[in-house]
Design a protein around this motif. Structure first.
Motif, PDB file in Angstrom:
ATOM      1  N   GLN A 135       0.861  -1.181   0.000  1.00  0.00           N
ATOM      2  CA  GLN A 135       0.000   0.000   0.000  1.00  0.00           C
ATOM      3  C   GLN A 135       0.893   1.226   0.000  1.00  0.00           C
ATOM      4  N   HIS A 136       0.713   2.065  -1.028  1.00  0.00           N
ATOM      5  CA  HIS A 136       1.633   3.193  -1.214  1.00  0.00           C
ATOM      6  C   HIS A 136       0.906   4.332  -1.922  1.00  0.00           C
ATOM      7  N   ASP A 137       0.954   5.518  -1.324  1.00  0.00           N
ATOM      8  CA  ASP A 137       0.338   6.715  -1.914  1.00  0.00           C
ATOM      9  C   ASP A 137      -1.126   6.493  -2.281  1.00  0.00           C
ATOM     10  N   GLY A 138      -1.868   5.858  -1.403  1.00  0.00           N
ATOM     11  CA  GLY A 138      -3.297   5.674  -1.618  1.00  0.00           C
ATOM     12  C   GLY A 138      -3.672   4.531  -2.525  1.00  0.00           C
TER      13      GLY A 138
ATOM     14  N   ASP B  83       1.013  -1.140  -5.069  1.00  0.00           N
ATOM     15  CA  ASP B  83       1.981  -1.436  -6.133  1.00  0.00           C
ATOM     16  C   ASP B  83       2.851  -2.611  -5.699  1.00  0.00           C
TER      17      ASP B  83
ATOM     18  N   ARG C 112      13.101   0.264  -0.751  1.00  0.00           N
ATOM     19  CA  ARG C 112      12.064   1.016  -0.056  1.00  0.00           C
ATOM     20  C   ARG C 112      11.303   0.186   0.965  1.00  0.00           C
ATOM     21  N   ASP C 113      10.964  -1.060   0.617  1.00  0.00           N
ATOM     22  CA  ASP C 113      10.030  -1.829   1.431  1.00  0.00           C
ATOM     23  C   ASP C 113      10.688  -2.867   2.327  1.00  0.00           C
TER      24      ASP C 113
ATOM     25  N   HIS D  27      14.272  -0.961  -7.435  1.00  0.00           N
ATOM     26  CA  HIS D  27      13.671   0.328  -7.787  1.00  0.00           C
ATOM     27  C   HIS D  27      14.130   0.774  -9.174  1.00  0.00           C
TER      28      HIS D  27
END
Length: 372
Positions: free
Chosen positions: A88-91, A94, A100-101, A127
């Motif tokens: 769950q990312h930016d609403g 993905d 990042r995760d 990324h």
């Protein structure tokens, strides 16, 4: 200080990165499905043998309903123990992205008791802003991943592709920066053995920083199997390990770079090998074959290539056991004779029934009979 723990004894270390490279179309993804089935059923030789454990399967290139789920089902995986991962990312949601995760992924691995993170392929998790052909850049994604693996004890196994180069060294063929093989503690290379004549492939330990490198190579075949769905039968590939292989991936890759003179020598050696075994009643001890081959002027490497060409099989007999080379007595894919103790453990689990998906972004993945 602590001893090394093995998710797959002497082949895949726990708490570390293992890379499985190879060319396209030889069953790399099916290898991950096979590993997933072994772990979720608790039948893989290693620390989790006898104790089924969950697997997180991170895949981006294939459809879950039409490819990944059916492959896992065919491999015999307990689908209630397999998790797909969305972020769950930016609403929105993905794919899993490194680095990042890593922290959030580590928390989920610990919470669920996950034994394996399967990355299909590993490159797709990096990324997009990271240049995977630059060693220093790629390490910014891989090093947090291996640190997370070390903290959780989870084995991370990622698929990689071979480039177009001709080399017998599998580590030099991995597409991208050398960091892929440098950061990985183990590399299991796979290649199709065209000389086998049955479409079989071989997997070999190309790197093993934490354990022995002189492990026997394993041979496997890929077969098409039918699985049921509410919309009719579906057909997917299933990997089956048939035993040990005298030929390694390095031998196979070396064949690709060999010239016509080497192939002619192999064919000559194959004719000699068949004649020699016939003279010995159809079988002979490996050490006797090697001694006779040297006396006839053939190198051991040539003899190994010729053995497959001559369709000579190997088995073990006696106590203490010794390797016997035998003339093929039937034309099928099953090797003559018994397997080693480790190969004997690599049995296929029976397929499970289809289960309904829960729909949770990071929850258990159950492949339903029809896409949703």
């Amino acid at each position: 200080m602590r001893p090394v723990s093995w998710t797959w004894t002497n082949r895949i270390p726990s708490g570390a990165l293992t890379v499985i490279p190879g060319r396209e179309g030889i069953g790399k993804s099916l290898t991950l499905a096979w590993l997933t089935a072994q772990i979720t059923r608790g039948v893989l030789p290693g620390r989790h043998h006898g104790t089924p454990r969950p697997v997180i399967y991170a895949a981006t290139e294939d459809s879950w309903s039409q490819t990944i789920g059916p492959r896992l089902f065919a491999a015999g995986a307990d689908l209630d123990m397999v998790y797909r991962v969305d972020v769950q990312h930016d609403g929105g949601f993905d794919a899993l992205t490194l680095p990042r995760d890593c922290s959030a992924l580590g928390r989920e691995i610990t919470r669920l008791g996950v034994a394996l993170l399967a990355a299909d392929p590993l490159l797709s998790l990096i990324h997009a802003g990271i240049d995977t052909h630059r060693d220093r850049d790629l390490r910014t994604a891989l090093e947090p991943l291996v640190n997370m693996a070390d903290r959780t004890g989870c084995a991370v196994v990622g698929l990689a592709h071979f480039n177009k180069s001709a080399s017998p060294d599998a580590l030099n063929l991995i597409t991208g920066s050398r960091a892929f093989s440098a950061v990985a503690r183990a590399v299991i290379a796979i290649a199709r053995d065209d000389e086998a004549g049955d479409g079989s492939c071989v997997m070999s330990q190309a790197k093993n920083n934490l354990g022995p490198l002189d492990l026997p190579s394993l041979r496997y075949v890929v077969e098409s199997v039918e699985i049921p769905t509410d919309e009719g039968p579906a057909y997917v590939g299933k990997l089956t390990i048939t035993g040990e292989s005298d030929r390694s991936v390095s031998d196979i890759l070396g064949d690709g770079a060999s010239d016509g003179e080497n192939r002619a020598e192999r064919d000559e050696c194959a004719d000699w090998l068949k004649s020699y075994l016939i003279s010995q009643g159809g079988e002979a001890a490996r050490e006797d074959v090697l001694k006779a081959a040297r006396a006839a002027g053939f190198a051991e490497a040539t003899l190994k290539r010729a053995r497959t060409r001559a369709r000579v099989t190997t088995t073990r007999a006696g106590f203490p056991s010794r390797s016997l080379w035998q003339m093929t007595v039937r034309d099928d894919r099953s090797p003559v004779g018994s397997q080693s103790a480790q190969s004997a453990h690599l049995t296929e689990a029976e397929p499970t029934g289809l289960t309904e998906p829960t729909g949770a972004p990071t929850g258990r993945f159950g492949h339903g009979p029809s896409p949703r």
